[in-house]
Design an enzyme around this catalytic site. Structure first.
Site, short mmCIF file in Angstrom:
data_model
loop_
_atom_site.label_atom_id
_atom_site.label_comp_id
_atom_site.label_asym_id
_atom_site.label_seq_id
_atom_site.Cartn_x
_atom_site.Cartn_y
_atom_site.Cartn_z
N GLU A 34 0.79 -1.24 0.00
CA GLU A 34 0.00 0.00 0.00
C GLU A 34 0.82 1.29 0.00
OE1 GLU A 34 -2.86 -0.30 3.20
OE2 GLU A 34 -4.20 -1.56 1.99
N GLU A 55 -6.41 -7.75 -0.35
CA GLU A 55 -7.05 -7.42 0.93
C GLU A 55 -8.50 -7.07 0.67
OE1 GLU A 55 -5.35 -4.65 3.64
OE2 GLU A 55 -3.29 -5.39 3.39
#
Length: 425
Positions: A215, A318
């Site tokens: 991320e 995710e």
């Protein structure tokens, strides 16, 4: 996801084109121990184990008695070091054990994603981090081998933090990411990635994938994105020095999937997958959706994922059946939730009572919805190359927990068993 200005997209495409033209590559046959692109990835992340996150294990933070301890950096910095060391060692030893791997395999999953921070390999002057995670990562690889699971090693935090204040999951919650601001940070990250690849890439029969960074905050502008481009290319080269058959799993840096069209494509690049994270709860509009709207939103991701999967194998690395941000500390320790209006700038949607905590307290209708939204996402994400749910277990947020979902019945023991096979039409 924030809208991406067109000028940033054009800049990134130009940067990528130059980088790809200058980057020396050699075509080779990628032969993974897992049939990516043919067999669906079905996995779960071991969140909160080797990188602390306050919402996953709030007791570790509450027990310090210090509200300024909000991440792993401050956990080590703002309390007695011997106490912190003892708590961490007990946590590493007990939070995830071999029994978890046996249960994960018995639940029909084929991957575990193991987040770990750079500080497991390298702590420099001025950094308070406590080391000791590596023996547990090695245990995880051994347990995965024993139970027939593949491992994704996920470098979840890098020097300077790749996403800053918006997250505590990089290990250091700061006002703005600093990783991209210094070439020494990127060089240091490459050196750490080299250590990871040297030890684990030759174990590609078990460690089938390495994620060079989790991320990175591409929404913070071209400086971050340029650093991401540079690092993805260098990390690919490093990985290939040690294994031709370890998948490089790159995160989309919060850009539209179309942004990555043409990036690290065959024939010059082999064995690259794109990781995208899909949550519906980190905006006021997201949490305000009705249950049926949440399901429709999940199903609507299919076309983008199918198209992206034709560019690079695309895995939703995710996601969660949780459709509120009610879990304690989910938005950061000391920060409330949008759903109940306690988050700054939010408007109350409703009470969090009965929507988080122990699954034993959830109503039957809520568990039915959790099953429906879980199935809607699984069915959708398997239209691409598969999924890795976040996360395996939590202390007190069972709506996020794969383990709790199995226990209380909203996640099936066989992930291919659907009670609502037509939920997306």
């Amino acid at each position: 996801m924030l809208p991406i200005p067109r000028r940033l997209v054009l800049l990134a495409v130009a940067t990528a084109a130059v980088a790809l033209a200058c980057f020396p590559t050699t075509a080779f046959a990628f032969s993974s121990s897992f049939e990516y692109g043919s067999v669906k990835v079905r996995g779960v992340s071991l969140g909160g184990w080797l990188v602390l996150e306050p919402w996953i294990t709030p007791s570790l933070f509450d027990n310090t008695g210090n509200p300024n301890i909000v991440d792993e950096w401050s956990f080590a910095e703002l309390q007695d070091r011997n106490v912190a060391q003892e708590v961490l060692e007990t946590h590493w030893l007990t939070w995830i054990t071999e029994r978890d791997f046996a249960t994960i395999a018995a639940a029909g999953l084929n991957h575990v994603r193991v987040p770990i921070g750079y500080w497991a390999w390298d702590v420099q002057e001025g950094e308070p981090y406590i080391q000791g995670q590596l023996p547990y990562l090695r245990n995880a690889v051994g347990w995965a081998a024993r139970y027939g699971l593949k491992v994704v090693i996920d470098l979840h935090g890098v020097p300077g933090s790749q996403n800053g204040y918006a997250f505590d999951n990089s290990g250091h919650r700061i006002p703005f990411p600093e990783w991209q601001s210094s070439q020494s940070n990127i060089d240091r990250t490459n050196n750490i990635l080299r250590l990871i690849a040297a030890e684990f890439a030759p174990l590609a029969d078990v460690v089938s994938a390495i994620q060079p960074v989790n991320e990175p905050a591409g929404y913070d502008g071209p400086a971050v994105l340029n650093a991401v481009h540079q690092y993805y290319l260098s990390s690919y080269s490093i990985m290939r020095q040690y294994s031709a058959n370890t998948l490089q799993m790159i995160h989309d840096a919060f850009q539209p999937l179309t942004y990555w069209y043409g990036w690290e494509r065959p024939p010059n690049f082999q064995g690259v997958a794109l990781d995208t994270h899909i949550y519906q709860i980190f905006s006021n509009g997201g949490v305000a959706q009705s249950q049926s709207q949440h399901i429709s939103t999940a199903c609507s991701e299919a076309s983008n994922l199918v198209s992206s999967n034709q560019n690079l194998w695309t895995v939703v690395g995710e996601w969660s059946p949780a459709m509120t941000d009610c879990a304690k500390y989910l938005n950061g320790r000391g920060t409330g939730s949008r759903y109940d209006g306690s988050y700054p700038g939010s408007s109350r949607v409703g009470s969090c009572t009965g929507l988080t905590g122990s699954g034993a307290s959830f109503s039957e209708s809520y568990k039915v919805f959790l099953r429906q939204i879980w199935e809607a996402q699984v069915i959708t994400y398997e239209k691409a190359s598969g999924w890795i749910m976040w996360t395996w277990k939590t202390e007190d947020a069972d709506e996020w927990s794969y383990e709790a979902g199995l226990t209380y019945g909203w996640i099936p023991r066989d992930p291919s068993s659907h009670e609502y096979p037509n939920i997306c039409g």
